[in-house]
Design a protein around this motif. Structure first.
Motif, PDB file in Angstrom:
ATOM      1  N   VAL A 239     -18.663  14.320-107.386  1.00 53.34           N
ATOM      2  CA  VAL A 239     -19.716  14.248-106.369  1.00 53.34           C
ATOM      3  C   VAL A 239     -20.814  15.201-106.830  1.00 53.34           C
ATOM      4  N   PHE A 240     -22.056  14.809-106.700  1.00 59.50           N
ATOM      5  CA  PHE A 240     -23.143  15.664-107.175  1.00 59.50           C
ATOM      6  C   PHE A 240     -23.390  16.847-106.240  1.00 59.50           C
ATOM      7  N   ILE A 241     -23.520  16.598-104.941  1.00 61.07           N
ATOM      8  CA  ILE A 241     -23.849  17.654-103.975  1.00 61.07           C
ATOM      9  C   ILE A 241     -22.999  17.469-102.719  1.00 61.07           C
ATOM     10  N   GLY A 242     -22.442  18.579-102.238  1.00 59.18           N
ATOM     11  CA  GLY A 242     -21.681  18.570-100.992  1.00 59.18           C
ATOM     12  C   GLY A 242     -20.222  18.911-101.209  1.00 59.18           C
ATOM     13  N   GLU A 279     -15.890   5.253 -89.874  1.00 60.79           N
ATOM     14  CA  GLU A 279     -17.176   5.930 -90.003  1.00 60.79           C
ATOM     15  C   GLU A 279     -17.388   7.044 -88.982  1.00 60.79           C
ATOM     16  N   GLY A 280     -16.335   7.466 -88.304  1.00 62.21           N
ATOM     17  CA  GLY A 280     -16.477   8.508 -87.288  1.00 62.21           C
ATOM     18  C   GLY A 280     -16.288   9.911 -87.829  1.00 62.21           C
ATOM     19  N   TYR A 281     -16.727  10.137 -89.047  1.00 59.24           N
ATOM     20  CA  TYR A 281     -16.567  11.419 -89.723  1.00 59.24           C
ATOM     21  C   TYR A 281     -17.701  11.564 -90.727  1.00 59.24           C
ATOM     22  N   VAL A 282     -17.873  12.761 -91.273  1.00 58.11           N
ATOM     23  CA  VAL A 282     -18.967  13.039 -92.211  1.00 58.11           C
ATOM     24  C   VAL A 282     -18.412  13.183 -93.631  1.00 58.11           C
ATOM     25  N   THR A 283     -19.147  12.636 -94.582  1.00 56.56           N
ATOM     26  CA  THR A 283     -18.799  12.753 -95.997  1.00 56.56           C
ATOM     27  C   THR A 283     -19.883  13.551 -96.720  1.00 56.56           C
ATOM     28  N   PRO A 284     -19.636  13.982 -97.957  1.00 62.38           N
ATOM     29  CA  PRO A 284     -20.649  14.754 -98.683  1.00 62.38           C
ATOM     30  C   PRO A 284     -21.981  14.025 -98.819  1.00 62.38           C
ATOM     31  N   THR A 293     -23.189  22.840 -90.972  1.00 61.88           N
ATOM     32  CA  THR A 293     -21.813  22.657 -91.417  1.00 61.88           C
ATOM     33  C   THR A 293     -21.205  21.599 -90.497  1.00 61.88           C
ATOM     34  N   PHE A 294     -20.680  20.541 -91.075  1.00 61.69           N
ATOM     35  CA  PHE A 294     -20.160  19.418 -90.290  1.00 61.69           C
ATOM     36  C   PHE A 294     -18.641  19.512 -90.164  1.00 61.69           C
ATOM     37  N   LEU A 310      -8.370  19.997 -89.680  1.00 61.13           N
ATOM     38  CA  LEU A 310      -9.720  19.457 -89.559  1.00 61.13           C
ATOM     39  C   LEU A 310     -10.359  19.303 -90.932  1.00 61.13           C
ATOM     40  N   TRP A 311     -11.529  18.665 -90.926  1.00 57.34           N
ATOM     41  CA  TRP A 311     -12.284  18.331 -92.143  1.00 57.34           C
ATOM     42  C   TRP A 311     -13.658  18.970 -92.031  1.00 57.34           C
ATOM     43  N   ILE A 312     -14.064  19.702 -93.076  1.00 58.47           N
ATOM     44  CA  ILE A 312     -15.339  20.423 -93.078  1.00 58.47           C
ATOM     45  C   ILE A 312     -16.166  19.969 -94.272  1.00 58.47           C
ATOM     46  N   VAL A 313     -17.437  19.693 -94.034  1.00 59.09           N
ATOM     47  CA  VAL A 313     -18.344  19.274 -95.100  1.00 59.09           C
ATOM     48  C   VAL A 313     -19.667  20.016 -94.952  1.00 59.09           C
ATOM     49  N   ALA A 314     -20.247  20.450 -96.073  1.00 60.00           N
ATOM     50  CA  ALA A 314     -21.574  21.062 -96.054  1.00 60.00           C
ATOM     51  C   ALA A 314     -22.238  20.867 -97.408  1.00 60.00           C
ATOM     52  N   ASP A 315     -23.557  20.893 -97.401  1.00 60.91           N
ATOM     53  CA  ASP A 315     -24.341  20.880 -98.630  1.00 60.91           C
ATOM     54  C   ASP A 315     -24.186  22.249 -99.292  1.00 60.91           C
TER      55      ASP A 315
END
Length: 338
Positions: A239-242, A279-284, A293-294, A310-315
């Motif tokens: 993945v490039f970013i995230g 699709e009820g979640y955030v991806t990079p 922070t998602f 839980l699942w955490i994603v951020a740039d």
């Protein structure tokens, strides 16, 4: 009255993101200087919608008169020049790993431990935590206040931009090369990164953990609570970013999914996107270019008495680096330099 700012490592991925963030947030600047190595001297970097800044040679720069230095040049360079800038009277906000565990240097995530910023005067240096640590402790803080966290198990899925522009180029070139049957060239990574995952970030330590995993463990203790036990497995993904993290948390007392969700929704800088459906979640990909922070997929961990997963994603270039550094600078001005 604006402030005089210098950006070290201005031509790198994080340095460029720092400039973008300063402009977007309308940071109160009287004068800004961009610094990099001699090979970049004289080149231009973008600042604001239409502006450009000329890169100056870090080795020749006089830091006298600079108020704040935002430093992202790499650990060895920062080890040499950040103390020089601090000795000249500037406050250095350093994004490298070099100063993070120095007991005289505060390690800051503004939403988590702003009170620790008061210790900056010991060295005139403030450390920005590891990108993966930042997004995790941002989420752990409100949950720790609910139920006192005993233990955290985290697996990370970290973008190649965490290793810089050359790593991003390697992912691109390997991916393109595979489609035309070119041989895979490995330069930044120990194994092929395209269409692969690599459970190895930074160097291996004697206990079998990598230094990236060690950073998450010790930085969480320094920022949040030394009593929290953390074990991490850090993985580089194509993945490039995230950066993404799968986190399981054990509390001293019960914390319900509903309590966790409400506490996180009330925390500045956190966006809860948690629907138990497609699709009820955030991806990079969706977090790229975004400040929050998602948090998604909040659920009970049935393997421990008081557990949540839980699942955490951020740039990782924004909240994981540039944005957090700029937020530290804003807090520094508000509480200590104004």
């Amino acid at each position: 009255m604006g402030h005089k700012i210098a950006v070290m490592g201005a031509t790198g991925a994080v340095g460029r993101e720092v400039l973008t963030t300063l402009s977007e947030r309308g940071f109160d600047i009287n004068d800004i200087t961009v610094l990099a190595s001699s090979r970049s001297t004289g080149t231009k970097v973008s600042y604001g919608e239409e502006g450009e800044l000329t890169v100056q040679n870090l080795a020749d720069f006089d830091f006298n008169g600079i108020d704040i230095v935002l430093s992202s040049p790499g650990g060895a360079v920062s080890a040499e020049y950040s103390p020089k800038a601090a000795a000249a009277g500037a406050v250095v906000i350093d994004n490298t790993s070099h100063f993070r565990m120095d007991p005289d240097v505060p390690l800051i995530v503004p939403e988590v431990n702003p009170e620790a910023l008061a210790g900056y005067k010991k060295r005139n240096i403030i450390a920005n935590p590891n990108c993966s640590t930042i997004q995790m402790v941002h989420v752990l803080k409100p949950l720790h206040e609910l139920g006192l966290i005993k233990r955290v198990v985290v697996s990370t899925y970290q973008a190649v931009s965490g290793s810089g522009k050359d790593a991003m180029d390697e992912l691109f070139n390997q991916t393109r090369g595979i489609f035309v049957n070119d041989p895979v060239k490995k330069e930044c990574f120990t194994k092929q990164i395209a269409f692969n995952v690599i459970p190895h970030i930074d160097v291996f330590m004697e206990d079998g953990y990598t230094k990236e995993e060690w950073k998450m463990m010790v930085e969480t203790k320094k920022i949040l609570d030394p009593k929290i036990k953390v074990t991490a497995t850090c993985v580089r993904v194509p993945v490039f970013i995230g950066h993404s993290e799968a986190v399981s948390i054990e509390f001293e007392k019960e914390v319900t999914v509903e309590q966790a969700r409400e506490a996180l929704k009330d925390t500045p800088g956190i966006s809860v996107i948690d629907y138990r459906q497609d699709e009820g979640y955030v991806t990079p990909q969706e977090a790229q270019g975004e400040d929050p922070t998602f948090v998604s997929r909040i659920r009970v961990d049935p393997t421990v008495e008081n557990g949540l997963s839980l699942w955490i994603v951020a740039d990782n270039l924004r909240k994981g680096a540039a944005l957090n550094a700029v937020q530290i600078a804003e807090l520094l001005i508000k509480d200590h330099l104004s």
